[in-house]
Enzyme design. Structure first.
Site, short mmCIF file in Angstrom:
data_model
loop_
_atom_site.label_atom_id
_atom_site.label_comp_id
_atom_site.label_asym_id
_atom_site.label_seq_id
_atom_site.Cartn_x
_atom_site.Cartn_y
_atom_site.Cartn_z
N PRO A 1 -17.07 -25.86 6.55
CA PRO A 1 -17.57 -25.17 7.77
C PRO A 1 -17.89 -26.00 8.94
O PRO A 1 -18.66 -26.86 8.85
CB PRO A 1 -18.74 -24.26 7.47
CG PRO A 1 -19.37 -25.04 6.10
CD PRO A 1 -18.04 -25.73 5.51
N GLY A 2 -17.68 -25.61 10.18
CA GLY A 2 -18.14 -26.43 11.35
C GLY A 2 -18.98 -25.23 12.17
O GLY A 2 -20.25 -25.34 12.37
N ARG A 3 -18.20 -24.31 12.97
CA ARG A 3 -18.72 -23.60 13.78
C ARG A 3 -20.16 -22.61 13.10
O ARG A 3 -21.27 -22.52 13.85
CB ARG A 3 -17.89 -22.44 14.16
CG ARG A 3 -18.22 -21.42 15.43
CD ARG A 3 -17.26 -20.21 15.31
NE ARG A 3 -16.03 -20.63 15.56
CZ ARG A 3 -15.43 -20.94 16.40
NH1 ARG A 3 -15.90 -21.09 17.74
NH2 ARG A 3 -14.05 -21.45 16.66
N CYS B 1 -14.34 -26.33 40.01
CA CYS B 1 -13.13 -26.09 40.84
C CYS B 1 -12.24 -25.34 40.27
O CYS B 1 -11.01 -25.80 40.11
CB CYS B 1 -12.86 -27.07 41.76
SG CYS B 1 -14.18 -27.58 42.58
N TYR C 1 -10.18 -19.81 25.84
CA TYR C 1 -9.82 -18.85 25.04
C TYR C 1 -10.68 -17.47 25.29
O TYR C 1 -10.98 -16.64 24.37
CB TYR C 1 -9.69 -19.02 23.70
CG TYR C 1 -10.29 -20.21 22.85
CD1 TYR C 1 -9.18 -21.29 22.52
CD2 TYR C 1 -11.41 -20.58 22.69
CE1 TYR C 1 -9.80 -22.39 21.75
CE2 TYR C 1 -11.86 -21.78 22.11
CZ TYR C 1 -10.85 -22.63 21.51
OH TYR C 1 -11.30 -23.88 20.97
C1 LIG Z 1 -11.65 -26.95 12.74
C2 LIG Z 1 -11.51 -27.10 11.18
C3 LIG Z 1 -12.76 -26.95 10.34
C4 LIG Z 1 -13.80 -26.12 10.82
O1 LIG Z 1 -13.53 -24.69 11.23
P1 LIG Z 1 -14.81 -23.86 11.74
O2 LIG Z 1 -14.11 -22.77 12.19
O3 LIG Z 1 -15.42 -24.57 12.90
O4 LIG Z 1 -15.60 -23.67 10.45
C5 LIG Z 1 -12.57 -27.27 9.07
N1 LIG Z 1 -11.38 -27.68 8.37
C6 LIG Z 1 -10.48 -28.03 9.10
C7 LIG Z 1 -9.21 -28.80 8.52
C8 LIG Z 1 -10.43 -27.77 10.69
O5 LIG Z 1 -9.38 -28.10 11.45
#
Ligand SMILES: *Cc1c(COP(=O)(O)O)cnc(C)c1O
Length: 439
Positions: A293-295, A363, A336
């Site tokens: 997970p990132g987001r 701009c 987006y």
């Molecule tokens: C971007 C990405 C993530 C994270 O995605 P989120 O939507 O930010 O959780 C995890 N694995 C891979 C391979 C990604 O490209």
């Protein structure tokens, strides 16, 4: 039970007269650090990490890897490591940041659809934990670099499982026609190539990532089904039983009141159920499960503070309220059509609500942060607090219009610490060179 990704604001958010986050008054933060200012609430960040661990506590073979592309700085890496997460990195810059924070690259999975030899060299030399192999050319490159250091490299095979999720096209990655990973029909060839030509590459498992800002648990269910079927097919055909499954990231967050992301627990249950069915059916050991997970880890903990400057009322139409930032610090709305919620951070009692559009100062006509939002009649000099900006804001920021990149502060228990310095005018020209003949 609600989990932190389902909150729109940091868990320490309080609005008395002014908004405070992490026990810090945002108006005071602005006086001290200026605007635009990224603010990260440490309590929210740590809580969401614990939500993930808690959701998977019944599956001890789960490993959390934070997708650092969402927000990669040295201090953030420290906190994530402290919470027991590993990392997913996609560039030498992220690998360097993590390593330089004192974290071993053995905890890192290296991802990407065009890793360069320089990047692979850096990763392998520093004992990268796993590399997610994306394409055939990369197989040879990894083997060549591993040979240079006389090392074996553990890899996962990145595949596109053909799952379509309802999310923005640009952040969808698991559909069949994608630039990432192997088509399932190519998996046999890559396994044959690795096992016959490259003894120094050890295949440990499969990896997929189906998209971002996903709200439907069913997507993860379908994804894991495809991966598990593929693993048993590979076992039958090659007699290789892969015991690692990486399902990527993608869980959604709540940017606006209309967004209703599922809780981490719901996702965890869907995933664990599928895994248990698989374990029973094939009578195998539980595979190691990686999540990236990132987001959903970093988004909710971040807010951005801006100062409101000029206003423009187009007769009988939109009222534009302009802030001192925009697409350079948060390109998501123009890229987006991402939506955000904002509130005025200073005291607005006695004001009436007014419908306005928050414009950035850059701009491009498309540099609009928020269309049509009701705010207590904004005034020049007000502080605007935009929520859920922890992910893909600073990490996607630019110097467009020669903007100096904003500072970032970490707040916790009424204390604030700068974790990224604001760029200076000298920083902006520090890489410029005027050739002698122009002097
Ligand atoms: C971007 C990405 C993530 C994270 O995605 P989120 O939507 O930010 O959780 C995890 N694995 C891979 C391979 C990604 O490209």
């Amino acid at each position: 039970m609600t989990t932190t990704n389902q909150f729109l604001k940091p868990i320490t958010f309080v609005k008395n007269k002014n908004i405070s986050v992490g026990g810090c008054d945002t108006v005071e933060l602005v006086e001290k650090y200026g605007t635009p200012l990224y603010v990260i609430d440490e309590a929210t960040l740590r809580q969401v990490c614990r939500d993930y661990k808690n959701a998977f506590k019944n599956y001890p073979h789960a490993k959390m890897m934070y997708a650092s592309k969402a927000l990669c700085t040295s201090a953030i890496s420290k906190i994530i490591d402290d919470e027991g997460f590993g990392f997913d990195a996609v560039s030498i810059g992220e690998l360097f940041t993590i390593l330089n924070s004192g974290i071993s690259l053995e905890k890192v999975l290296f991802n990407g659809n065009n890793k360069t030899e320089r990047e692979l060299d850096f990763a392998i030399k520093n004992n990268i934990g796993r590399i997610s192999v994306d394409n055939f050319a990369e197989v040879d490159l990894i083997s060549k670099v591993a040979g240079r250091y006389d090392k074996n490299v553990d890899v996962l095979l990145r595949v596109t499982p053909g799952i379509e999720c309802h999310t923005h096209e640009y952040i969808q990655t698991g559909q069949l026609d994608s630039k990432f990973g192997f088509d399932l029909s190519q998996v046999d060839d890559v396994i044959t190539k690795i096992t016959t030509e490259h003894q120094n590459i050890i295949i440990r498992g499969l990896h997929a990532h189906i998209g971002s800002q996903i709200f439907e648990p069913q997507c993860f269910h379908d994804e894991i089904d495809v991966l598990i079927q593929e693993i048993s097919r590979i076992d039958e055909k090659f007699g290789i039983l892969l015991d690692e499954i990486n399902i990527g990231g993608g869980l959604g967050v709540k940017y606006t009141e209309q967004d209703a992301p599922p809780s981490i627990n719901v996702i965890a249950n869907v995933i664990i159920e599928s895994l248990e069915k698989h374990i029973k059916k094939y009578n195998t050991e539980p595979p190691t499960l990686y999540l990236e997970p990132g987001r959903s880890i970093i988004s909710t903990s971040g807010v951005t503070l801006y100062t409101i400057g000029s206003m423009k009322q187009v007769p009988n139409m939109t009222k534009y309220v302009t802030v001192d930032g925009g697409m350079a610090d948060n390109p998501r709305p123009s890229m987006y059509q991402a939506e955000y919620l904002a509130e005025i951070a200073n005291d607005t009692s006695d004001r009436t609500l007014e419908k306005v559009t928050i414009a950035g100062k850059f701009c491009e006509s498309g540099d609009i942060l928020i269309k049509d939002i009701l705010l207590p009649s904004p005034q020049t000099g007000d502080i605007l607090c935009v929520f859920n900006t922890g992910a893909y804001n600073y990490s996607m920021s630019s110097n467009y219009n020669r903007a100096e990149k904003s500072a970032m502060v970490l707040v916790n228990n009424s204390q604030s610490d700068m974790i990224v310095k604001r760029e200076s005018l000298d920083d902006l020209i520090s890489h410029d060179i005027i050739p002698d003949r122009l002097k």
